[in-house]
Design a protein around this motif. Structure first.
Motif, PDB file in Angstrom:
ATOM      1  N   ILE A  98       0.844  -1.202   0.000  1.00  0.00           N
ATOM      2  CA  ILE A  98       0.000   0.000   0.000  1.00  0.00           C
ATOM      3  C   ILE A  98       0.874   1.245   0.000  1.00  0.00           C
ATOM      4  O   ILE A  98       0.545   2.250  -0.649  1.00  0.00           O
ATOM      5  CB  ILE A  98      -0.957  -0.022   1.210  1.00  0.00           C
ATOM      6  CG1 ILE A  98      -2.010  -1.129   1.007  1.00  0.00           C
ATOM      7  CG2 ILE A  98      -1.641   1.331   1.392  1.00  0.00           C
ATOM      8  CD1 ILE A  98      -2.910  -1.357   2.202  1.00  0.00           C
ATOM      9  N   GLU A  99       2.014   1.189   0.686  1.00  0.00           N
ATOM     10  CA  GLU A  99       2.940   2.323   0.675  1.00  0.00           C
ATOM     11  C   GLU A  99       3.440   2.609  -0.741  1.00  0.00           C
ATOM     12  O   GLU A  99       3.572   3.779  -1.137  1.00  0.00           O
ATOM     13  CB  GLU A  99       4.118   2.030   1.604  1.00  0.00           C
ATOM     14  CG  GLU A  99       5.280   3.005   1.511  1.00  0.00           C
ATOM     15  CD  GLU A  99       4.929   4.433   1.895  1.00  0.00           C
ATOM     16  OE1 GLU A  99       5.644   5.360   1.468  1.00  0.00           O
ATOM     17  OE2 GLU A  99       3.919   4.635   2.624  1.00  0.00           O
ATOM     18  N   LEU A 100       3.694   1.555  -1.522  1.00  0.00           N
ATOM     19  CA  LEU A 100       4.114   1.774  -2.915  1.00  0.00           C
ATOM     20  C   LEU A 100       3.002   2.404  -3.740  1.00  0.00           C
ATOM     21  O   LEU A 100       3.253   3.256  -4.595  1.00  0.00           O
ATOM     22  CB  LEU A 100       4.563   0.456  -3.551  1.00  0.00           C
ATOM     23  CG  LEU A 100       5.855  -0.167  -3.019  1.00  0.00           C
ATOM     24  CD1 LEU A 100       6.253  -1.369  -3.882  1.00  0.00           C
ATOM     25  CD2 LEU A 100       6.991   0.844  -2.990  1.00  0.00           C
ATOM     26  N   LEU A 101       1.751   1.997  -3.495  1.00  0.00           N
ATOM     27  CA  LEU A 101       0.632   2.652  -4.178  1.00  0.00           C
ATOM     28  C   LEU A 101       0.602   4.137  -3.826  1.00  0.00           C
ATOM     29  O   LEU A 101       0.371   4.993  -4.685  1.00  0.00           O
ATOM     30  CB  LEU A 101      -0.692   1.997  -3.787  1.00  0.00           C
ATOM     31  CG  LEU A 101      -1.037   0.633  -4.388  1.00  0.00           C
ATOM     32  CD1 LEU A 101      -2.406   0.190  -3.886  1.00  0.00           C
ATOM     33  CD2 LEU A 101      -1.021   0.665  -5.908  1.00  0.00           C
ATOM     34  N   ASN A 102       0.854   4.434  -2.568  1.00  0.00           N
ATOM     35  CA  ASN A 102       0.831   5.828  -2.126  1.00  0.00           C
ATOM     36  C   ASN A 102       1.944   6.649  -2.777  1.00  0.00           C
ATOM     37  O   ASN A 102       1.829   7.876  -2.890  1.00  0.00           O
ATOM     38  CB  ASN A 102       0.954   5.902  -0.605  1.00  0.00           C
ATOM     39  CG  ASN A 102      -0.269   5.350   0.114  1.00  0.00           C
ATOM     40  OD1 ASN A 102      -1.351   5.297  -0.457  1.00  0.00           O
ATOM     41  ND2 ASN A 102      -0.093   4.919   1.352  1.00  0.00           N
ATOM     42  N   ARG A 103       2.996   5.989  -3.209  1.00  0.00           N
ATOM     43  CA  ARG A 103       4.092   6.700  -3.869  1.00  0.00           C
ATOM     44  C   ARG A 103       3.778   7.004  -5.334  1.00  0.00           C
ATOM     45  O   ARG A 103       4.537   7.712  -5.987  1.00  0.00           O
ATOM     46  CB  ARG A 103       5.381   5.889  -3.778  1.00  0.00           C
ATOM     47  CG  ARG A 103       5.925   5.766  -2.363  1.00  0.00           C
ATOM     48  CD  ARG A 103       7.239   4.992  -2.326  1.00  0.00           C
ATOM     49  NE  ARG A 103       7.675   4.768  -0.956  1.00  0.00           N
ATOM     50  CZ  ARG A 103       8.806   4.133  -0.625  1.00  0.00           C
ATOM     51  NH1 ARG A 103       9.615   3.694  -1.578  1.00  0.00           N
ATOM     52  NH2 ARG A 103       9.128   3.963   0.650  1.00  0.00           N
ATOM     53  N   GLY A 104       2.694   6.424  -5.851  1.00  0.00           N
ATOM     54  CA  GLY A 104       2.281   6.806  -7.193  1.00  0.00           C
ATOM     55  C   GLY A 104       2.018   5.673  -8.166  1.00  0.00           C
ATOM     56  O   GLY A 104       1.622   5.924  -9.309  1.00  0.00           O
TER      57      GLY A 104
ATOM     58  N   GLU B 152       0.168   3.298 -10.360  1.00  0.00           N
ATOM     59  CA  GLU B 152      -1.162   3.630 -10.858  1.00  0.00           C
ATOM     60  C   GLU B 152      -2.218   2.566 -10.568  1.00  0.00           C
ATOM     61  O   GLU B 152      -3.340   2.877 -10.153  1.00  0.00           O
ATOM     62  CB  GLU B 152      -1.098   3.864 -12.369  1.00  0.00           C
ATOM     63  CG  GLU B 152      -2.415   4.265 -13.008  1.00  0.00           C
ATOM     64  CD  GLU B 152      -2.872   5.647 -12.627  1.00  0.00           C
ATOM     65  OE1 GLU B 152      -4.075   5.913 -12.698  1.00  0.00           O
ATOM     66  OE2 GLU B 152      -2.004   6.479 -12.249  1.00  0.00           O
ATOM     67  N   LYS B 153      -1.893   1.291 -10.792  1.00  0.00           N
ATOM     68  CA  LYS B 153      -2.922   0.257 -10.745  1.00  0.00           C
ATOM     69  C   LYS B 153      -2.735  -0.761  -9.630  1.00  0.00           C
ATOM     70  O   LYS B 153      -3.679  -1.038  -8.891  1.00  0.00           O
ATOM     71  CB  LYS B 153      -2.998  -0.474 -12.093  1.00  0.00           C
ATOM     72  CG  LYS B 153      -3.466   0.405 -13.251  1.00  0.00           C
ATOM     73  CD  LYS B 153      -3.617  -0.388 -14.531  1.00  0.00           C
ATOM     74  CE  LYS B 153      -4.070   0.475 -15.687  1.00  0.00           C
ATOM     75  NZ  LYS B 153      -5.415   1.047 -15.483  1.00  0.00           N
ATOM     76  N   ALA B 154      -1.555  -1.380  -9.540  1.00  0.00           N
ATOM     77  CA  ALA B 154      -1.431  -2.491  -8.594  1.00  0.00           C
ATOM     78  C   ALA B 154       0.016  -2.776  -8.225  1.00  0.00           C
ATOM     79  O   ALA B 154       0.940  -2.506  -8.994  1.00  0.00           O
ATOM     80  CB  ALA B 154      -2.068  -3.753  -9.177  1.00  0.00           C
ATOM     81  N   VAL B 155       0.172  -3.344  -7.029  1.00  0.00           N
ATOM     82  CA  VAL B 155       1.435  -3.914  -6.566  1.00  0.00           C
ATOM     83  C   VAL B 155       1.212  -5.413  -6.416  1.00  0.00           C
ATOM     84  O   VAL B 155       0.264  -5.835  -5.750  1.00  0.00           O
ATOM     85  CB  VAL B 155       1.874  -3.312  -5.220  1.00  0.00           C
ATOM     86  CG1 VAL B 155       3.184  -3.951  -4.745  1.00  0.00           C
ATOM     87  CG2 VAL B 155       2.017  -1.800  -5.324  1.00  0.00           C
ATOM     88  N   ILE B 156       2.060  -6.212  -7.069  1.00  0.00           N
ATOM     89  CA  ILE B 156       1.966  -7.664  -6.954  1.00  0.00           C
ATOM     90  C   ILE B 156       3.250  -8.158  -6.306  1.00  0.00           C
ATOM     91  O   ILE B 156       4.335  -8.041  -6.881  1.00  0.00           O
ATOM     92  CB  ILE B 156       1.780  -8.339  -8.321  1.00  0.00           C
ATOM     93  CG1 ILE B 156       0.546  -7.784  -9.028  1.00  0.00           C
ATOM     94  CG2 ILE B 156       1.688  -9.860  -8.165  1.00  0.00           C
ATOM     95  CD1 ILE B 156       0.362  -8.311 -10.434  1.00  0.00           C
ATOM     96  N   VAL B 157       3.144  -8.693  -5.104  1.00  0.00           N
ATOM     97  CA  VAL B 157       4.313  -9.205  -4.391  1.00  0.00           C
ATOM     98  C   VAL B 157       4.373 -10.711  -4.599  1.00  0.00           C
ATOM     99  O   VAL B 157       3.464 -11.441  -4.178  1.00  0.00           O
ATOM    100  CB  VAL B 157       4.233  -8.889  -2.883  1.00  0.00           C
ATOM    101  CG1 VAL B 157       5.532  -9.314  -2.184  1.00  0.00           C
ATOM    102  CG2 VAL B 157       3.960  -7.413  -2.650  1.00  0.00           C
ATOM    103  N   THR B 158       5.411 -11.197  -5.276  1.00  0.00           N
ATOM    104  CA  THR B 158       5.555 -12.638  -5.484  1.00  0.00           C
ATOM    105  C   THR B 158       6.152 -13.265  -4.230  1.00  0.00           C
ATOM    106  O   THR B 158       7.104 -12.740  -3.644  1.00  0.00           O
ATOM    107  CB  THR B 158       6.433 -12.935  -6.706  1.00  0.00           C
ATOM    108  OG1 THR B 158       7.705 -12.295  -6.568  1.00  0.00           O
ATOM    109  CG2 THR B 158       5.766 -12.425  -7.981  1.00  0.00           C
ATOM    110  N   LEU B 159       5.586 -14.408  -3.833  1.00  0.00           N
ATOM    111  CA  LEU B 159       5.923 -15.025  -2.544  1.00  0.00           C
ATOM    112  C   LEU B 159       6.436 -16.452  -2.693  1.00  0.00           C
ATOM    113  O   LEU B 159       6.302 -17.254  -1.771  1.00  0.00           O
ATOM    114  CB  LEU B 159       4.687 -15.012  -1.636  1.00  0.00           C
ATOM    115  CG  LEU B 159       4.033 -13.645  -1.398  1.00  0.00           C
ATOM    116  CD1 LEU B 159       2.712 -13.797  -0.660  1.00  0.00           C
ATOM    117  CD2 LEU B 159       4.974 -12.735  -0.629  1.00  0.00           C
ATOM    118  N   GLY B 160       7.006 -16.789  -3.849  1.00  0.00           N
ATOM    119  CA  GLY B 160       7.531 -18.136  -4.038  1.00  0.00           C
ATOM    120  C   GLY B 160       6.431 -19.167  -3.978  1.00  0.00           C
ATOM    121  O   GLY B 160       5.367 -19.020  -4.599  1.00  0.00           O
ATOM    122  N   GLU B 161       6.658 -20.222  -3.209  1.00  0.00           N
ATOM    123  CA  GLU B 161       5.684 -21.323  -3.127  1.00  0.00           C
ATOM    124  C   GLU B 161       4.370 -20.890  -2.499  1.00  0.00           C
ATOM    125  O   GLU B 161       3.350 -21.574  -2.637  1.00  0.00           O
ATOM    126  CB  GLU B 161       6.276 -22.478  -2.322  1.00  0.00           C
ATOM    127  CG  GLU B 161       6.521 -22.137  -0.864  1.00  0.00           C
ATOM    128  CD  GLU B 161       7.151 -23.273  -0.102  1.00  0.00           C
ATOM    129  OE1 GLU B 161       6.597 -23.641   0.960  1.00  0.00           O
ATOM    130  OE2 GLU B 161       8.184 -23.792  -0.550  1.00  0.00           O
TER     131      GLU B 161
END
Length: 422
Positions: free
Chosen positions: A238-244, A246-255
């Motif tokens: 959410i902090e990355l969204l707040n930095r600008g 536009e659409k989405a942050v997808i955090v890959t979590l391995g398995e």
């Protein structure tokens, strides 16, 4: 049967390396330690090339809706020639640059520097360490990238465009790719890798990126740049969204799959969805051989699924499935499945001739999603294992979404009904 063709240009701007991989039958060496390995192999690699190949493999051999273009720079050596030959084999589009040095019309340029190299060590569990020597990758310039992206978009003006980049090239070049992409109306995707404490990214990236795809380590590095630490993955995204973004942050979590945090319209709280591979993808931790390039497999396949019209969570869910298959073979590009090697649940939204039931599913906008309102990801994993049936397309996809609800007391059924109402 005729399946409508949606024209899309996926333009990947990034690195092309040759991977030199040492396999050890035990663990990764500690600092100052020498261990004996049991295998050595070379594979085409580089994060940009990996993502382009992963995408092209999902389109190869069919009347695909997606054309994959690669913009990079290789050395005038045997390694560079090998990488270009590999692009030809997998249908990645570029003009032959071996005899066209400094030709702005070519997507791949020849540099006086050596082709990029990645020295990789892989242990018995498939975990790895990687040292990248950029070489010719760092000779790619802002002017070259801007000129080539614009030429591709203008040449295919009847198609929509997706532009994807990473950070194995110079950061100002990657930033230029995102900036010109936004100016041309393309969807922009940044995979901020490699990112670490000594490799900070410019704040201008955020305002030119539609979707950013970091892993857990990269997410933490990005957030620590602003002095923010010790937060949950959701809070950091959410902090990355707040930095600008536009659409989405997808955090890959391995398995564990991925965490998708989407910006909502009207100033609503971002939607957080935890996802993993579709139930029809049956891989176990015991099947893991080599995790090199799995993140690139996710990024490349995600872009292809997104180009079919799937929404972000469903595209990411399918990409989790493709990445999960890739870790069951050695190497990066060599492990990426072609479209005919996918289980039916991952083929359903691609331009493939399927049986009547599968075609009916392929015509729908997306497979219906059953969302569990819980922050407990283990519950979702247990349900997926119970419902998974080998070789069948699930009638719905499973996700979970964390929603803040008040603590309620009383009859369990009444509590459940009230939570549904809320």
């Amino acid at each position: 049967m005729s399946i409508p063709k949606i024209k899309t240009n996926l333009i990947v701007v990034g690195s092309a390396n040759l991977d030199l991989i040492a396999y050890t039958p035990t663990t990764l060496p500690s600092p100052g330690q020498t261990i004996l390995g049991d295998q050595f192999k070379t594979f085409p690699g580089g994060k940009g090339a990996n993502q382009a190949i992963a995408a092209a493999r999902l389109c190869l051999g069919y009347k695909s809706h997606t054309n994959v273009h690669m913009i990079c720079k290789v050395g005038n050596d045997a390694y560079g020639e090998q990488l270009l030959t590999n692009f030809d084999k997998d249908g990645v589009k570029y003009e032959d640059a071996m005899s066209r040095q400094d030709n702005a019309k070519s997507d791949v340029d020849i540099s006086g520097l050596h082709t990029g190299i990645a020295s990789i060590t892989v242990d018995k569990k498939g975990e790895n360490t990687i040292v990248v020597i950029p070489g010719s990758n760092h000779a790619l310039t802002v002017d070259e990238v801007e000129t080539k992206i614009q030429a591709i978009v203008e040449q295919h003006s009847d198609a929509k465009s997706i532009i994807m980049t990473q950070l194995e090239i110079q950061h100002d070049v990657a930033l230029a790719a995102m900036k010109v992409g936004k100016e041309l109306g393309a969807l922009t995707i940044l995979n901020p890798a490699p990112t670490n404490a000594g490799s900070l990214i410019h704040q201008d990236f955020y305002k030119f990126v539609d979707i950013i795809i970091p892993n857990e380590t990269e997410l933490q590095s990005l957030i620590s740049e602003g002095g923010v630490e010790d937060q949950s993955e959701e809070a950091m995204a959410i902090e990355l969204l707040n930095r600008g973004i536009e659409k989405a942050v997808i955090v890959t979590l391995g398995e564990k799959g991925a965490c998708v945090v989407e910006r909502m319209n009207g100033g609503e709280r971002p939607r957080v969805t935890s996802i993993s591979a579709p139930a029809g993808v049956n891989t176990r931790q015991d099947d893991v051989i080599d995790t090199v390039g799995a993140g690139d497999s996710f990024c490349g396949s995600f872009a292809v699924y997104l180009s079919t019209g799937l929404d972000i969570p469903n595209a990411a869910m399918n990409a989790c499935g493709v990445a999960g298959l890739s870790v069951c073979k050695k190497g990066a590009q060599s492990s990426y499945p072609t479209i005919d090697q996918l289980p039916d649940c991952l083929r359903v939204h691609l331009d493939v001739n399927l049986s009547p039931r599968k075609v009916e599913n392929s015509r729908s906008e997306k497979i219906p999603t059953l969302t569990f309102v819980t922050g407990n990801k283990k519950k979702l994993e247990e349900v997926q294992k119970i419902l998974s049936t080998d070789g069948m397309i699930p009638s719905f996809q499973l996700t979970n979404e964390k929603i803040d609800l008040p603590e309620l007391q009383g009859d369990p059924i009444e509590i459940a009904q009230e939570k549904c109402r809320l």
